[in-house]
Design a protein around this motif. Sequence first.
Motif, mmCIF file in Angstrom:
data_model
loop_
_atom_site.group_PDB
_atom_site.id
_atom_site.type_symbol
_atom_site.label_atom_id
_atom_site.label_comp_id
_atom_site.label_asym_id
_atom_site.label_seq_id
_atom_site.Cartn_x
_atom_site.Cartn_y
_atom_site.Cartn_z
ATOM 1 N N LEU A 2 -21.357 -7.045 7.878
ATOM 2 C CA LEU A 2 -21.227 -7.598 9.337
ATOM 3 C C LEU A 2 -22.060 -7.187 10.144
ATOM 4 N N ILE A 3 -22.288 -5.886 9.922
ATOM 5 C CA ILE A 3 -23.569 -5.195 10.972
ATOM 6 C C ILE A 3 -24.772 -5.737 10.748
ATOM 7 N N ARG A 4 -24.874 -6.349 9.424
ATOM 8 C CA ARG A 4 -26.224 -7.202 9.527
ATOM 9 C C ARG A 4 -26.194 -8.424 9.975
ATOM 10 N N GLU A 5 -25.044 -9.173 9.296
ATOM 11 C CA GLU A 5 -24.897 -10.654 10.148
ATOM 12 C C GLU A 5 -24.905 -10.576 11.699
ATOM 13 N N LYS A 6 -24.522 -9.625 12.244
ATOM 14 C CA LYS A 6 -24.445 -9.408 13.723
ATOM 15 C C LYS A 6 -25.765 -8.857 14.285
ATOM 16 N N SER A 7 -26.573 -8.514 13.521
ATOM 17 C CA SER A 7 -27.863 -7.823 13.853
ATOM 18 C C SER A 7 -27.829 -6.785 14.891
ATOM 19 N N LEU A 8 -26.775 -5.937 14.347
ATOM 20 C CA LEU A 8 -26.564 -4.755 15.196
ATOM 21 C C LEU A 8 -27.340 -3.514 14.675
ATOM 22 N N SER A 9 -27.886 -2.645 15.224
ATOM 23 C CA SER A 9 -28.267 -1.371 14.901
ATOM 24 C C SER A 9 -26.998 -0.345 14.981
ATOM 25 N N GLN A 10 -27.193 0.749 14.290
ATOM 26 C CA GLN A 10 -25.993 1.665 14.616
ATOM 27 C C GLN A 10 -26.060 2.208 15.800
ATOM 28 N N SER A 11 -27.215 2.242 16.503
ATOM 29 C CA SER A 11 -27.473 2.670 17.974
ATOM 30 C C SER A 11 -26.457 1.846 18.949
ATOM 31 N N GLU A 12 -26.791 0.512 18.458
ATOM 32 C CA GLU A 12 -26.146 -0.613 19.522
ATOM 33 C C GLU A 12 -24.506 -0.611 19.144
ATOM 34 N N LEU A 13 -24.173 -0.446 17.939
ATOM 35 C CA LEU A 13 -22.918 -0.268 17.558
ATOM 36 C C LEU A 13 -22.289 1.145 18.223
ATOM 37 N N GLU A 14 -23.035 1.993 18.363
ATOM 38 C CA GLU A 14 -22.540 3.369 19.123
ATOM 39 C C GLU A 14 -22.393 2.936 20.728
ATOM 40 N N ARG A 15 -23.280 2.116 21.143
ATOM 41 C CA ARG A 15 -23.217 1.662 22.499
ATOM 42 C C ARG A 15 -21.838 0.839 22.895
ATOM 43 N N ILE A 16 -21.416 0.114 21.968
ATOM 44 C CA ILE A 16 -20.433 -0.879 22.026
ATOM 45 C C ILE A 16 -19.142 -0.025 21.869
ATOM 46 N N THR A 17 -19.276 0.777 21.089
ATOM 47 C CA THR A 17 -17.852 1.482 20.746
ATOM 48 C C THR A 17 -17.661 2.849 21.141
ATOM 49 N N GLY A 18 -18.639 3.459 21.523
ATOM 50 C CA GLY A 18 -18.590 4.832 21.945
ATOM 51 C C GLY A 18 -18.588 5.840 20.625
ATOM 52 N N ILE A 19 -18.655 5.321 19.403
ATOM 53 C CA ILE A 19 -18.485 6.293 18.376
ATOM 54 C C ILE A 19 -20.179 6.643 18.124
ATOM 55 N N ARG A 20 -20.350 7.978 18.003
ATOM 56 C CA ARG A 20 -21.553 8.480 17.654
ATOM 57 C C ARG A 20 -22.487 7.720 16.541
ATOM 58 N N GLN A 21 -23.622 7.599 16.817
ATOM 59 C CA GLN A 21 -24.513 6.801 15.665
ATOM 60 C C GLN A 21 -24.391 7.610 14.294
ATOM 61 N N ALA A 22 -24.407 8.884 14.338
ATOM 62 C CA ALA A 22 -24.419 9.733 13.131
ATOM 63 C C ALA A 22 -22.921 9.514 12.376
ATOM 64 N N THR A 23 -22.139 9.474 13.098
ATOM 65 C CA THR A 23 -20.770 9.146 12.621
ATOM 66 C C THR A 23 -20.581 7.719 12.154
#
Length: 146
Positions: free
Chosen positions: A33-54
Amino acid sequence: MENRYEKTTIEFSMNEQGKTTDISIYLARLNSLIREKSLSQSELERITGIRQATISDYTKGKSIPSAERFFLISSALGVSMDYLWGVSDIPIQATDTANIQESEWQQRAQTAEQKLKHLKSLLSDVGSDIEALGGTIGKLLKFISE
Protein backbone atom coordinates in the motif's frame (compact mmCIF):
# COMPACT_ATOMS: atom_id res chain seq x y z
CA MET A 1 21.10 -28.42 15.98
CA GLU A 2 18.36 -25.77 15.93
CA ASN A 3 18.52 -22.97 13.35
CA ARG A 4 18.11 -19.75 15.34
CA TYR A 5 17.72 -17.70 12.17
CA GLU A 6 14.73 -19.60 10.81
CA LYS A 7 11.81 -17.32 9.91
CA THR A 8 9.25 -17.27 12.66
CA THR A 9 5.59 -16.52 12.24
CA ILE A 10 3.70 -14.42 14.73
CA GLU A 11 0.06 -15.45 14.88
CA PHE A 12 -2.20 -12.67 16.04
CA SER A 13 -5.73 -13.02 14.70
CA MET A 14 -8.28 -15.10 12.88
CA ASN A 15 -9.89 -13.95 9.65
CA GLU A 16 -13.54 -14.38 8.70
CA GLN A 17 -12.90 -17.87 7.33
CA GLY A 18 -11.19 -18.93 10.58
CA LYS A 19 -7.71 -18.97 9.03
CA THR A 20 -4.82 -17.82 11.15
CA THR A 21 -3.35 -14.54 10.01
CA ASP A 22 0.37 -14.03 10.43
CA ILE A 23 2.67 -11.07 10.28
CA SER A 24 3.66 -11.76 6.66
CA ILE A 25 0.18 -10.73 5.40
CA TYR A 26 0.33 -7.48 7.37
CA LEU A 27 3.87 -6.72 6.18
CA ALA A 28 3.06 -7.47 2.56
CA ARG A 29 -0.05 -5.29 2.62
CA LEU A 30 1.63 -2.44 4.48
CA ASN A 31 4.57 -2.29 2.09
CA SER A 32 2.39 -2.80 -0.99
CA LEU A 33 0.00 0.00 0.00
CA ILE A 34 2.87 2.38 0.71
CA ARG A 35 4.21 1.67 -2.81
CA GLU A 36 0.74 1.91 -4.43
CA LYS A 37 0.16 5.30 -2.82
CA SER A 38 3.66 6.39 -3.82
CA LEU A 39 4.35 7.45 -0.25
CA SER A 40 7.78 7.75 1.26
CA GLN A 41 8.21 6.89 4.91
CA SER A 42 8.84 10.59 5.54
CA GLU A 43 5.50 11.47 3.93
CA LEU A 44 3.77 8.82 6.03
CA GLU A 45 5.44 10.39 9.08
CA ARG A 46 4.04 13.80 8.11
CA ILE A 47 0.53 12.37 7.64
CA THR A 48 0.41 10.17 10.75
CA GLY A 49 2.78 11.91 13.15
CA ILE A 50 4.64 8.61 13.63
CA ARG A 51 8.43 8.93 13.39
CA GLN A 52 9.97 7.72 10.13
CA ALA A 53 12.35 5.39 12.01
CA THR A 54 9.36 3.77 13.74
CA ILE A 55 7.54 3.38 10.41
CA SER A 56 10.69 1.76 9.04
CA ASP A 57 10.61 -0.74 11.92
CA TYR A 58 6.94 -1.47 11.14
CA THR A 59 7.67 -2.11 7.45
CA LYS A 60 10.48 -4.52 8.33
CA GLY A 61 8.49 -6.39 10.96
CA LYS A 62 10.84 -5.32 13.74
CA SER A 63 7.88 -4.02 15.74
CA ILE A 64 4.09 -3.93 15.56
CA PRO A 65 2.20 -0.64 15.95
CA SER A 66 -0.11 0.03 18.87
CA ALA A 67 -3.83 0.08 18.09
CA GLU A 68 -3.82 3.88 17.89
CA ARG A 69 -0.88 3.98 15.50
CA PHE A 70 -2.31 1.10 13.50
CA PHE A 71 -5.49 3.13 13.02
CA LEU A 72 -3.47 6.17 11.90
CA ILE A 73 -1.53 4.12 9.37
CA SER A 74 -4.58 2.32 7.94
CA SER A 75 -6.44 5.63 7.66
CA ALA A 76 -3.48 7.25 5.90
CA LEU A 77 -3.35 4.31 3.47
CA GLY A 78 -7.12 4.49 2.86
CA VAL A 79 -8.01 0.98 4.02
CA SER A 80 -9.70 -0.58 7.02
CA MET A 81 -7.65 -1.92 9.91
CA ASP A 82 -9.10 -5.39 9.23
CA TYR A 83 -7.76 -5.36 5.68
CA LEU A 84 -4.31 -4.14 6.67
CA TRP A 85 -4.13 -6.67 9.53
CA GLY A 86 -5.14 -9.52 7.21
CA VAL A 87 -8.47 -10.31 8.90
CA SER A 88 -10.40 -9.32 5.77
CA ASP A 89 -9.49 -9.62 2.11
CA ILE A 90 -11.69 -6.68 1.13
CA PRO A 91 -9.76 -3.38 1.08
CA ILE A 92 -12.65 -1.30 2.42
CA GLN A 93 -11.85 2.38 2.46
CA ALA A 94 -11.38 3.79 5.93
CA THR A 95 -13.67 6.62 6.97
CA ASP A 96 -12.04 9.99 6.46
CA THR A 97 -12.52 11.49 9.91
CA ALA A 98 -10.40 14.54 9.07
CA ASN A 99 -13.22 16.00 6.95
CA ILE A 100 -15.96 15.63 9.58
CA GLN A 101 -17.27 19.01 10.68
CA GLU A 102 -17.19 20.04 14.34
CA SER A 103 -21.00 20.02 14.48
CA GLU A 104 -21.03 16.36 13.44
CA TRP A 105 -18.49 15.52 16.15
CA GLN A 106 -20.71 17.31 18.67
CA GLN A 107 -23.74 15.36 17.47
CA ARG A 108 -21.82 12.10 17.74
CA ALA A 109 -20.72 13.00 21.28
CA GLN A 110 -24.29 13.83 22.31
CA THR A 111 -25.57 10.56 20.85
CA ALA A 112 -22.86 8.63 22.68
CA GLU A 113 -23.76 10.37 25.96
CA GLN A 114 -27.45 9.52 25.49
CA LYS A 115 -26.61 5.88 24.81
CA LEU A 116 -24.35 5.77 27.85
CA LYS A 117 -27.11 7.20 30.09
CA HIS A 118 -29.55 4.62 28.74
CA LEU A 119 -27.05 1.81 29.33
CA LYS A 120 -26.44 3.00 32.91
CA SER A 121 -30.19 3.02 33.61
CA LEU A 122 -30.52 -0.51 32.19
CA LEU A 123 -27.65 -1.70 34.35
CA SER A 124 -29.10 -0.12 37.48
CA ASP A 125 -32.39 -1.94 36.82
CA VAL A 126 -30.52 -5.21 36.35
CA GLY A 127 -28.78 -4.69 39.69
CA SER A 128 -32.05 -4.65 41.64
CA ASP A 129 -33.33 -7.66 39.67
CA ILE A 130 -30.17 -9.61 40.51
CA GLU A 131 -30.54 -8.75 44.21
CA ALA A 132 -34.16 -9.91 44.15
CA LEU A 133 -33.18 -13.10 42.34
CA GLY A 134 -30.39 -13.71 44.84
CA GLY A 135 -32.85 -13.31 47.72
CA THR A 136 -35.28 -15.75 46.11
CA ILE A 137 -32.55 -18.32 45.52
CA GLY A 138 -31.43 -17.92 49.14
CA LYS A 139 -34.99 -18.59 50.33
CA LEU A 140 -35.24 -21.66 48.07
CA LEU A 141 -31.95 -23.04 49.37
CA LYS A 142 -33.08 -22.51 52.96
CA PHE A 143 -36.39 -24.26 52.22
CA ILE A 144 -34.59 -27.22 50.57
CA SER A 145 -32.16 -27.61 53.42
CA GLU A 146 -34.96 -27.71 56.08
